[in-house]
Write an enzyme that holds these catalytic residues in place. Structure first.
Site, PDB file in Angstrom:
ATOM      1  N   GLY A 310       0.805  -0.982  -0.103  1.00 58.19           N
ATOM      2  CA  GLY A 310       0.013   0.174   0.089  1.00 58.19           C
ATOM      3  C   GLY A 310       1.040   1.346   0.186  1.00 58.19           C
ATOM      4  O   GLY A 310       1.914   1.273  -0.481  1.00 58.19           O
ATOM      5  N   SER A 311       0.252   2.323   0.530  1.00 63.99           N
ATOM      6  CA  SER A 311       0.962   3.615   0.486  1.00 63.99           C
ATOM      7  C   SER A 311       2.144   3.871   1.154  1.00 63.99           C
ATOM      8  O   SER A 311       2.920   4.865   0.864  1.00 63.99           O
ATOM      9  CB  SER A 311       0.057   4.775   0.943  1.00 63.99           C
ATOM     10  OG  SER A 311      -1.087   4.851   0.309  1.00 63.99           O
ATOM     11  N   THR A 312       2.721   2.925   1.913  1.00 65.80           N
ATOM     12  CA  THR A 312       4.163   2.836   2.487  1.00 65.80           C
ATOM     13  C   THR A 312       5.088   2.977   1.372  1.00 65.80           C
ATOM     14  O   THR A 312       6.202   3.381   1.639  1.00 65.80           O
ATOM     15  CB  THR A 312       4.295   2.027   3.772  1.00 65.80           C
ATOM     16  OG1 THR A 312       3.890   0.680   3.179  1.00 65.80           O
ATOM     17  CG2 THR A 312       3.587   2.440   4.784  1.00 65.80           C
ATOM     18  N   THR A 746      -5.559   2.765  -1.782  1.00 62.70           N
ATOM     19  CA  THR A 746      -4.729   2.816  -0.577  1.00 62.70           C
ATOM     20  C   THR A 746      -4.612   4.243  -0.195  1.00 62.70           C
ATOM     21  O   THR A 746      -5.041   4.968  -0.683  1.00 62.70           O
ATOM     22  CB  THR A 746      -3.293   2.281  -1.158  1.00 62.70           C
ATOM     23  OG1 THR A 746      -2.550   2.166  -0.106  1.00 62.70           O
ATOM     24  CG2 THR A 746      -2.849   3.197  -2.152  1.00 62.70           C
ATOM     25  N   ASN A 747      -4.188   4.246   1.161  1.00 63.42           N
ATOM     26  CA  ASN A 747      -4.046   5.628   1.546  1.00 63.42           C
ATOM     27  C   ASN A 747      -2.567   5.730   2.282  1.00 63.42           C
ATOM     28  O   ASN A 747      -2.176   4.757   2.840  1.00 63.42           O
ATOM     29  CB  ASN A 747      -5.138   6.112   2.232  1.00 63.42           C
ATOM     30  CG  ASN A 747      -5.342   5.621   3.668  1.00 63.42           C
ATOM     31  OD1 ASN A 747      -4.888   4.453   3.791  1.00 63.42           O
ATOM     32  ND2 ASN A 747      -6.391   6.005   4.334  1.00 63.42           N
TER      33      ASN A 747
END
Length: 747
Positions: A310-312, A746-747
């Site tokens: 995801g966003s990481t 995703t965030n």
């Protein structure tokens, strides 16, 4: 008559002659033709081998706190012949059942064991409940044996204890997935115990000697001695106090969100020394057999689990765009959705309606998927993006010195627009491991250097005294130091912007924090995605301008599909805020606005004083010191604190250790003083009332115990600096795989 006598004489003489001929032939057969066989048989009777057990090496944390060591253990045995002769079988069975919690039926079978002839057997071990029990339980068994003797006026009871050794982990489940464990037979099963088993266990010694039939050593015995090689002692990079903070914060999140698992890794980004690593659920290596029904607790997700991050993962295209001078924080774009050439469906932000036209910096703070598709897919392009993915190490092993590490897999199909685009926000054909994520963000924190993470700080061979120290190892320069600083400033705003930043839940008052949230929707196993199941994470470091610690938190399937900012951010905050205070890192406080109207920040020294511990129990003192983030060591075996150093209300330097002293047992315990100043070492030794000898100047490098005039004497060898040895080579195997979806948010 004479003839008969002659015949009889001749017959007897012939028999005697024949007998001697047979005897001579037999002697010749045995001594000449079968000499080798009988020589070996005789040698086997007078030759004996005595094995000398090697001592398995200890494992301790970076501050000298013991994490694993060999300790005395005791196995309960019963003698069915004696017990049944005395007629105390029922009493023995019930007594041992009460003490060991072994089923009565199984104890009865042991106590009444017979051979094929119907004779009672001797000395049967009570496994597993009575096998290698600890000191406390051993004392209870001894009390039971004493009760049998006094109650029946007997000396031999048929119940006994055999002294052995076992592996003991004094801090219980702390750092269990790093340490691993050894089984009851002493075989290393997992973790460091398995990975470094050969170095830890050493080599048993042997003594070959000759004795007579009674076992008495022959005066002309030709002895052969093979010396024992004791196992090496390991000092880890792990800090038990930081490990405690990690596991306490995880336990709270685990209770609140009830996820499948939580993984946290913390490291010094400047050296990639692992300061703490934990998974939950976890296990106690002292009682590993209690987890047979749930073998998943032994799995080290930190290095063995691949997943869509995801966003990481957005730190990669962000850093690449900054390095290539493509990132303009003030340039704007239309958020919400984006269509890419060659893919029919749009790709969306987590808020499908978007935020209108916003700057790229706001897109970073809001974790806009559209912003990162533009940065990674349109500006950098698939080839350059994949090059940065490789440079940050996501298609290779990190090389961490733990067993079973798997590599990430970021390998989109060539010319597949959706697969290449969704990589930019950590979905689709991108699978990573937690240790890879932490290593990548550490490269941004430390000025652009990708480094090899490690948990072994140094290895000491007790047989030679040689110490081998792991040196920090740089793999490559991924981005320039200037680009790393700029990227860090944007990641800092993800946390510092309390209105729009997705990382605001990780904000720590008084410290500059840089980080990135992630909420990855999980595959449903049918080629699609289950939007009710997410993997929430937070990846960051602090202080942003001079990082001391980098942490990655990942929560697998938190309740209500809680996002990375809300679920993982607070875990990061709790760990890092306590750790920075423990490290003595000064805080920043708000001061009056300067001439430019900007609020200035000034450092506040984080000097703390020693709490008053005298009069408390050792357990209470330990809990207080752990909760408040002090480095400490307990000395002695008593239950109550009788003295402490430094004294209460003494100002402590950053990282200075507190010593709590309790009553000493039969054997005086001297704490590990290596690395301490001469003043602190002298104060502690004076409290223990031992003789002191000092060689050199500076800090304690070595300490040696001896006895002089009947008094324990400690010799301190000082050195103004630490001298380091050579690198520790590491190799790790590869394994594992997982799936993807281009349309996930995703965030």
């Amino acid at each position: 008559m004479v003839k008969r006598i002659k015949l009889r004489t001749l017959f007897i003489g012939g028999c005697i002659t024949l007998f001697f001929l047979v005897l001579v032939v037999r002697v010749f057969w045995i001594q000449v033709l079968q000499s080798d066989f009988w020589q070996e048989k005789a040698a086997a009777q007078w030759a004996h081998t005595s094995e000398i057990k090697a001592v398995r090496g200890t494992i301790e944390d970076r501050n000298g706190n013991i994490l694993a060591s060999d300790v005395p253990a005791y196995t309960v045995v019963v003698d069915p012949e004696v017990i049944n002769e005395l007629g105390i079988g029922e009493e023995v069975i019930q007594g041992l059942h009460d003490l060991l919690d072994k089923p009565v039926a199984e104890l009865k079978k042991l106590v009444e064991a017979k051979n094929e002839k119907g004779e009672y057997l001797k000395n049967r071990e009570i496994r597993n409940e009575g096998w290698k029990i600890d000191e406390e339980l051993k004392n209870k068994v001894e009390d039971f044996i004493k009760k049998l003797r006094e109650g029946h006026d007997i000396i031999e009871t048929g119940v006994g204890l055999v002294r052995e050794q076992k592996r003991y982990y004094p801090q219980g489940s702390r750092a269990a997935h790093i340490l691993g464990y050894t089984d009851r037979d002493g075989n290393a099963v997992m973790g460091m115990e398995s990975y470094f088993d050969k170095q830890l266990k050493g080599t048993n010694g042997k003594l070959l000697y000759q004795s007579d039939g009674k076992g008495i050593k022959l005066p002309n015995s030709q002895d052969t001695y093979q010396p024992v090689v004791n196992g090496s002692n390991f000092k880890l990079t792990i800090d038990s106090t930081i490990q405690y903070y990690i596991e306490e914060a995880m336990a709270k999140a685990y209770a609140e969100y009830k996820p499948k698992s939580i993984t946290v890794i913390a490291a010094d980004p400047n050296t990639m020394e692992i300061l703490g690593l934990a998974n939950m659920p976890t296990f106690n290596p002292n009682e590993f057999w209690n987890y047979a029904s749930d073998p998943g607790v032994f799995f080290n997700h930190a290095i063995k689990t691949r997943f869509e991050p995801g966003s990481t993962f957005k730190i990669v295209p962000l850093a690449g765009a900054v390095e290539e001078n493509l990132f303009d924080p003030d340039a704007t774009f239309m958020s919400g959705s984006i269509r890419i050439k060659g893919y029919g469906k749009p790709l969306y932000d987590q808020k499908r309606a978007g935020y209108g036209e916003i700057s790229f910096l706001e897109g970073v703070k809001r974790s806009s998927n559209v912003a990162f598709v533009k940065l990674g897919y349109e500006m950098l392009g698939p080839e350059r993006l994949l090059q940065y993915v490789n440079d940050f190490g996501f298609n290779n092993l990190t090389g961490i010195d733990l067993p079973g590490e798997v590599s990430g897999i970021v390998n989109p199909t060539a010319n597949n627009a959706s697969e290449n685009a969704t990589i930019a926000y950590g979905h689709g054909k991108v699978l990573v491991t937690p240790i890879q994520q932490l290593t990548a963000v550490s490269a941004i924190a430390n000025g652009g250097k990708l480094m090899v993470p490690h948990v072994v700080k140094e290895i000491t061979d007790p047989n030679t005294g040689k110490t081998t120290v792991t040196q920090p190892q740089v793999v490559r320069q991924v981005i320039s130091e200037e680009s790393a600083r700029e990227t860090s400033s944007y990641l800092e705003q993800v946390v510092a912007d309390l209105d729009h930043g997705t990382g605001r839940h990780a904000y720590i008052e008084g410290y500059r924090v840089a980080g990135k949230t992630g909420t990855a929707i999980k595959p449903d196993g049918k080629g699609g995605y289950d939007r009710d199941k997410v993997r929430s994470s937070f990846l960051g470091y602090a202080p942003a301008d001079n990082p001391k610690i980098a942490v990655y938190v990942v929560i697998d399937e938190p309740a209500d599909a809680a996002g990375g900012g809300a679920a993982a951010g607070p875990v990061f905050k709790e760990i890092v805020s306590q750790t920075l205070q423990y490290m003595g890192v000064p805080k920043l406080e708000e001061s009056s606005a300067d001439s430019s109207g900007q609020t200035a920040k000034t450092e506040v020294a984080a000097m703390r004083s020693t709490p008053d511990l005298t009069g408390k129990t050792v357990k209470e003192a330990k809990e207080l010191l752990l909760a408040q983030g002090y480095d400490f060591e307990a000395v002695g075996t008593g239950a109550a604190v009788v003295s402490q150093y430094p004294e209460k209300d003494t100002p402590l330097a950053a990282g200075q250790r507190i010593y709590i002293l309790s009553q000493q047992g039969d054997k005086l315990v001297i704490p590990d003083l290596r690395g301490q100043s001469l003043r602190d070492a002298l104060e502690i030794l004076n409290l223990l009332k031992v003789g002191i000898a000092v060689e050199g100047e500076g800090y304690v490098q070595e300490q040696t115990e001896g006895v002089k005039n009947g008094k324990t004497t400690v010799t301190l060898t000082l050195n103004p600096i630490n001298e380091y040895g050579e690198d520790i080579p590491v190799t790790v195997p590869e394994d594992g795989e997982q799936g993807s979806d281009p349309d996930a948010e995703t965030n």
